[in-house]
Design a protein around this motif. Structure first.
Motif, PDB file in Angstrom:
ATOM      1  N   MET A 115       0.807  -0.884   0.103  1.00  0.00           N
ATOM      2  CA  MET A 115      -0.453  -0.151   0.117  1.00  0.00           C
ATOM      3  C   MET A 115       0.957   1.383  -0.030  1.00  0.00           C
ATOM      4  SD  MET A 115      -2.770  -0.998   2.685  1.00  0.00           S
ATOM      5  CE  MET A 115      -3.949   1.043   2.954  1.00  0.00           C
ATOM      6  N   ILE A 116       1.981   1.268   0.615  1.00  0.00           N
ATOM      7  CA  ILE A 116       2.935   2.791   1.000  1.00  0.00           C
ATOM      8  C   ILE A 116       3.555   2.771  -0.660  1.00  0.00           C
ATOM      9  CG2 ILE A 116       5.212   3.070   1.601  1.00  0.00           C
ATOM     10  CD1 ILE A 116       4.429   1.770   4.566  1.00  0.00           C
ATOM     11  N   SER A 117       4.229   1.817  -1.468  1.00  0.00           N
ATOM     12  CA  SER A 117       4.421   1.730  -2.418  1.00  0.00           C
ATOM     13  C   SER A 117       3.794   2.466  -3.708  1.00  0.00           C
ATOM     14  CB  SER A 117       5.233   0.620  -3.390  1.00  0.00           C
ATOM     15  OG  SER A 117       5.779   0.075  -2.086  1.00  0.00           O
ATOM     16  N   GLU A 118       2.095   1.916  -3.293  1.00  0.00           N
ATOM     17  CA  GLU A 118       1.254   2.191  -3.916  1.00  0.00           C
ATOM     18  C   GLU A 118       0.833   3.617  -4.574  1.00  0.00           C
ATOM     19  OE1 GLU A 118      -1.137  -0.953  -3.890  1.00  0.00           O
ATOM     20  OE2 GLU A 118      -1.355  -2.003  -5.229  1.00  0.00           O
ATOM     21  N   THR A 119       0.949   3.865  -2.790  1.00  0.00           N
ATOM     22  CA  THR A 119       0.256   5.399  -2.838  1.00  0.00           C
ATOM     23  C   THR A 119       1.066   6.879  -2.435  1.00  0.00           C
ATOM     24  OG1 THR A 119       0.311   5.131  -0.764  1.00  0.00           O
ATOM     25  CG2 THR A 119      -1.253   4.738  -1.816  1.00  0.00           C
ATOM     26  N   ASN A 120       2.623   5.916  -2.310  1.00  0.00           N
ATOM     27  CA  ASN A 120       3.881   7.348  -2.413  1.00  0.00           C
ATOM     28  C   ASN A 120       3.865   8.150  -3.323  1.00  0.00           C
ATOM     29  OD1 ASN A 120       6.531   7.651  -1.291  1.00  0.00           O
ATOM     30  ND2 ASN A 120       7.042   7.124  -3.320  1.00  0.00           N
ATOM     31  N   ARG A 121       3.920   8.235  -3.959  1.00  0.00           N
ATOM     32  CA  ARG A 121       3.818   9.646  -5.022  1.00  0.00           C
ATOM     33  C   ARG A 121       2.173  10.768  -5.155  1.00  0.00           C
ATOM     34  NH1 ARG A 121       4.404   8.478 -11.281  1.00  0.00           N
ATOM     35  NH2 ARG A 121       5.567  10.128 -11.529  1.00  0.00           N
ATOM     36  N   GLU A 122       1.122   9.498  -5.095  1.00  0.00           N
ATOM     37  CA  GLU A 122      -0.153  10.411  -4.524  1.00  0.00           C
ATOM     38  C   GLU A 122       0.000  11.007  -3.010  1.00  0.00           C
ATOM     39  OE1 GLU A 122      -3.637   8.726  -5.401  1.00  0.00           O
ATOM     40  OE2 GLU A 122      -2.250   6.480  -5.575  1.00  0.00           O
ATOM     41  N   ILE A 123       0.475  10.937  -1.962  1.00  0.00           N
ATOM     42  CA  ILE A 123      -0.080  11.203  -0.824  1.00  0.00           C
ATOM     43  C   ILE A 123      -0.467  12.274  -0.619  1.00  0.00           C
ATOM     44  CG2 ILE A 123       2.536  10.238   0.089  1.00  0.00           C
ATOM     45  CD1 ILE A 123       0.260   8.937   2.878  1.00  0.00           C
ATOM     46  N   GLU A 124       0.949  12.801  -1.273  1.00  0.00           N
ATOM     47  CA  GLU A 124       1.335  14.308  -0.503  1.00  0.00           C
ATOM     48  C   GLU A 124       0.366  14.902  -1.580  1.00  0.00           C
ATOM     49  OE1 GLU A 124       4.573  15.734   0.580  1.00  0.00           O
ATOM     50  OE2 GLU A 124       6.177  13.793  -0.340  1.00  0.00           O
ATOM     51  N   SER A 125      -0.460  14.780  -2.018  1.00  0.00           N
ATOM     52  CA  SER A 125      -1.609  15.593  -2.615  1.00  0.00           C
ATOM     53  C   SER A 125      -1.990  17.024  -1.431  1.00  0.00           C
ATOM     54  CB  SER A 125      -3.080  15.563  -3.340  1.00  0.00           C
ATOM     55  OG  SER A 125      -3.311  16.100  -4.191  1.00  0.00           O
ATOM     56  N   PRO A 126      -2.440  17.723  -2.107  1.00  0.00           N
ATOM     57  CA  PRO A 126      -3.274  19.276  -1.010  1.00  0.00           C
ATOM     58  C   PRO A 126      -4.716  18.364  -0.811  1.00  0.00           C
ATOM     59  CG  PRO A 126      -2.100  20.637  -2.469  1.00  0.00           C
ATOM     60  CD  PRO A 126      -2.018  18.626  -3.058  1.00  0.00           C
ATOM     61  N   ALA A 127      -5.210  17.545  -1.353  1.00  0.00           N
ATOM     62  CA  ALA A 127      -6.583  17.197  -0.962  1.00  0.00           C
ATOM     63  C   ALA A 127      -6.321  16.058  -0.137  1.00  0.00           C
ATOM     64  CB  ALA A 127      -7.409  16.070  -2.205  1.00  0.00           C
ATOM     65  N   ASN A 128      -5.523  15.159   0.119  1.00  0.00           N
ATOM     66  CA  ASN A 128      -4.963  14.296   1.504  1.00  0.00           C
ATOM     67  C   ASN A 128      -4.871  14.676   2.861  1.00  0.00           C
ATOM     68  OD1 ASN A 128      -5.980  12.195  -0.724  1.00  0.00           O
ATOM     69  ND2 ASN A 128      -3.379  12.545  -1.266  1.00  0.00           N
ATOM     70  N   ALA A 129      -4.334  16.107   2.866  1.00  0.00           N
ATOM     71  CA  ALA A 129      -4.013  16.745   4.123  1.00  0.00           C
ATOM     72  C   ALA A 129      -4.848  17.118   4.750  1.00  0.00           C
ATOM     73  CB  ALA A 129      -3.471  18.152   3.849  1.00  0.00           C
ATOM     74  N   LYS A 130      -4.896  16.077   6.251  1.00  0.00           N
ATOM     75  CA  LYS A 130      -5.529  16.691   7.886  1.00  0.00           C
ATOM     76  C   LYS A 130      -4.979  17.331   8.691  1.00  0.00           C
ATOM     77  CE  LYS A 130      -8.306  14.309   4.478  1.00  0.00           C
ATOM     78  NZ  LYS A 130      -9.370  14.332   4.617  1.00  0.00           N
ATOM     79  N   ARG A 131      -5.725  17.432   9.691  1.00  0.00           N
ATOM     80  CA  ARG A 131      -5.367  18.388  10.830  1.00  0.00           C
ATOM     81  C   ARG A 131      -5.529  17.667  12.023  1.00  0.00           C
ATOM     82  NH1 ARG A 131      -5.560  24.482  11.382  1.00  0.00           N
ATOM     83  NH2 ARG A 131      -7.984  23.800  12.098  1.00  0.00           N
ATOM     84  N   PHE A 132      -4.218  17.044  12.878  1.00  0.00           N
ATOM     85  CA  PHE A 132      -4.339  16.392  13.592  1.00  0.00           C
ATOM     86  C   PHE A 132      -3.444  16.682  14.619  1.00  0.00           C
ATOM     87  CE2 PHE A 132      -3.723  12.957  16.730  1.00  0.00           C
ATOM     88  CZ  PHE A 132      -5.293  12.765  16.920  1.00  0.00           C
ATOM     89  N   GLY A 133      -4.217  17.863  15.831  1.00  0.00           N
ATOM     90  CA  GLY A 133      -2.609  18.469  17.430  1.00  0.00           C
ATOM     91  C   GLY A 133      -1.914  18.913  16.711  1.00  0.00           C
ATOM     92  N   GLY A 134      -2.896  19.644  15.233  1.00  0.00           N
ATOM     93  CA  GLY A 134      -1.775  20.949  15.226  1.00  0.00           C
ATOM     94  C   GLY A 134      -1.173  21.096  13.733  1.00  0.00           C
ATOM     95  N   ASP A 135      -0.364  19.284  13.652  1.00  0.00           N
ATOM     96  CA  ASP A 135       0.645  18.831  12.634  1.00  0.00           C
ATOM     97  C   ASP A 135      -0.307  18.284  11.508  1.00  0.00           C
ATOM     98  OD1 ASP A 135       2.414  19.404  14.330  1.00  0.00           O
ATOM     99  OD2 ASP A 135       2.880  17.415  14.778  1.00  0.00           O
ATOM    100  N   ILE A 136       0.179  18.483  10.849  1.00  0.00           N
ATOM    101  CA  ILE A 136      -0.355  18.189   9.422  1.00  0.00           C
ATOM    102  C   ILE A 136      -0.105  16.291   9.074  1.00  0.00           C
ATOM    103  CG2 ILE A 136      -0.454  18.479   6.735  1.00  0.00           C
ATOM    104  CD1 ILE A 136      -2.277  20.335   8.511  1.00  0.00           C
TER     105      ILE A 136
END
Length: 202
Positions: free
Chosen positions: A1-22
């Protein structure tokens, strides 16, 4: 799963905030045995930076402790000093003096190989035979070996202090060889290319 998502995971659409961290979060279907499930890949750039910093601090400490130094039993000293970092180094012995090959050289090759893998994701669409794809992989593999050799020689000649490996390759690409009287000879070499190839012309 990590290999398959490596290229697209940093898309702004995937950004979530938790405890002040992204965190970058991707959901993906995954099969575990006969069970269809959902998995989640989380990526945190802040933690990546901290872990990278910690890793290189430790590797540099190891280099400073043993590289170029003489020990009664250099192999045992290397194993004791490197510990679980042993796999990230290669070394040669000159008598009882140990010389480390820097992890950063291997890291450079791995990054280039990652680039090649990303380019190859579209390759199967462009070739008709498995043999053709295998041939391309073989050529890429040989090119990585040659690049590693060039990188090592450039570092030993201290060429990387004034030029990047890409600039050196660009200059070397200007070289031409002609066959004269049954012998191969280089055509006229520019001053910069001669400097980049080393003072002895090798």
């Amino acid at each position: 799963m990590i290999s398959e998502t490596n290229r697209e995971i940093e898309s702004p659409a995937n950004a979530k905030r938790f405890g002040g961290d992204i965190f970058y979060v991707l959901e993906s279907e995954i099969q575990i045995g006969d069970v269809d499930a959902y998995g989640y890949v989380l990526f945190n750039k802040k933690r990546e930076g901290l872990e990278t910093n910690s890793f290189y601090n430790r590797s540099i400490d190891i280099e400073c402790a043993i590289d170029g130094k003489e020990f009664r039993n250099p192999v045992d000293q290397f194993k004791r000093t490197a510990g679980n970092f042993e796999r990230y180094f290669e070394y040669t012995l000159e008598g009882k003096t140990i010389h480390l090959s820097l992890y950063r050289e291997r890291d450079e090759v791995e990054k280039k190989f990652d680039d090649l893998k990303n380019e190859l994701e579209v390759m199967p669409l462009r070739v008709q035979k498995v043999e053709t794809l295998q041939g391309l992989l073989f050529i890429f593999f040989i090119s990585l070996i040659l690049r590693a050799i060039l990188l090592r020689r450039a570092r030993e000649a201290k060429l990387l202090d004034k030029s990047s490996i890409e600039e050196i390759l660009m200059e070397l690409s200007k070289l031409r060889a002609v066959k004269v009287g049954g012998k191969w000879r280089l055509t006229e070499v520019s001053k910069k290319t001669e400097d980049d190839s080393g003072e002895d012309g090798n």
